[in-house]
Design a protein around this motif. Sequence first.
Motif, short mmCIF file in Angstrom:
data_model
loop_
_atom_site.label_atom_id
_atom_site.label_comp_id
_atom_site.label_asym_id
_atom_site.label_seq_id
_atom_site.Cartn_x
_atom_site.Cartn_y
_atom_site.Cartn_z
N TYR A 65 31.85 -26.23 -75.48
CA TYR A 65 32.05 -25.85 -74.08
C TYR A 65 32.17 -27.11 -73.25
O TYR A 65 31.31 -27.99 -73.31
N HIS A 76 41.24 -17.37 -68.53
CA HIS A 76 40.88 -15.96 -68.64
C HIS A 76 40.21 -15.41 -67.40
O HIS A 76 40.26 -14.21 -67.15
N TRP A 77 39.54 -16.26 -66.65
CA TRP A 77 38.83 -15.82 -65.45
C TRP A 77 38.96 -16.89 -64.39
O TRP A 77 38.85 -18.08 -64.68
N GLN A 123 31.98 -18.65 -58.75
CA GLN A 123 30.65 -18.11 -59.02
C GLN A 123 29.62 -19.22 -58.90
O GLN A 123 29.71 -20.23 -59.61
N ASP A 176 22.10 -20.55 -70.81
CA ASP A 176 22.39 -19.61 -69.72
C ASP A 176 23.81 -19.81 -69.19
O ASP A 176 24.51 -18.83 -68.90
N GLN A 180 26.20 -18.48 -71.84
CA GLN A 180 26.24 -17.01 -71.79
C GLN A 180 27.15 -16.54 -70.64
O GLN A 180 27.95 -15.62 -70.81
N PHE A 181 27.04 -17.18 -69.46
CA PHE A 181 27.92 -16.84 -68.36
C PHE A 181 29.38 -17.07 -68.72
O PHE A 181 30.24 -16.21 -68.50
N ASN A 238 30.83 -17.18 -71.67
CA ASN A 238 31.27 -16.18 -72.65
C ASN A 238 31.51 -14.82 -72.01
O ASN A 238 32.40 -14.07 -72.43
N SER A 239 30.74 -14.49 -70.98
CA SER A 239 30.91 -13.19 -70.32
C SER A 239 32.24 -13.09 -69.57
O SER A 239 32.69 -12.00 -69.24
N LYS A 240 32.87 -14.23 -69.31
CA LYS A 240 34.12 -14.24 -68.55
C LYS A 240 35.35 -14.28 -69.46
O LYS A 240 36.48 -14.29 -68.97
#
Length: 131
Positions: A8, A94-95, A99, A122, A125-126, A128-130
């Motif tokens: 990342y 992708h997003w 935020q 954390d 995780q954010f 990956n959620s996008k």
Amino acid sequence: MEEKKKRYWGIGSTHDKKPVVNDFINKGIACVGWDEKQAGTLHEILKHHIKKDDIIFIKSYSPSNGLYIKAVGIVNDVEYRDRGNGKVVGVKWHWTGKQKLGIVRDKYNVRSITLFEEFNPDIIQFLNSKL
């Protein structure tokens, strides 16, 4: 066969105090804001360490406001070449948005720099959620 570990990468959202978020998104790229003579180490990271399928995010960070994520994508072209912005990698974004994740209290003091690898679970995780 061992699965490749995702990496990342955070990358800055301004070059010479000018926003580059829309330019990155519209062109499907990511790059550092200086040429290779000015920022050789950052270009080495871009050229040799960022790989296809790595996750990259456009960010801004200040000590008083913390971390903002402005776009999340997957590196899809690691051919390090000039596309009108200097040397770049290709990204499928992708997003996009803005935020605020706020101040991250993990003593990893690199988030204000131009390009870095992210490890905070954390934040990962954010990201990956996008996707």
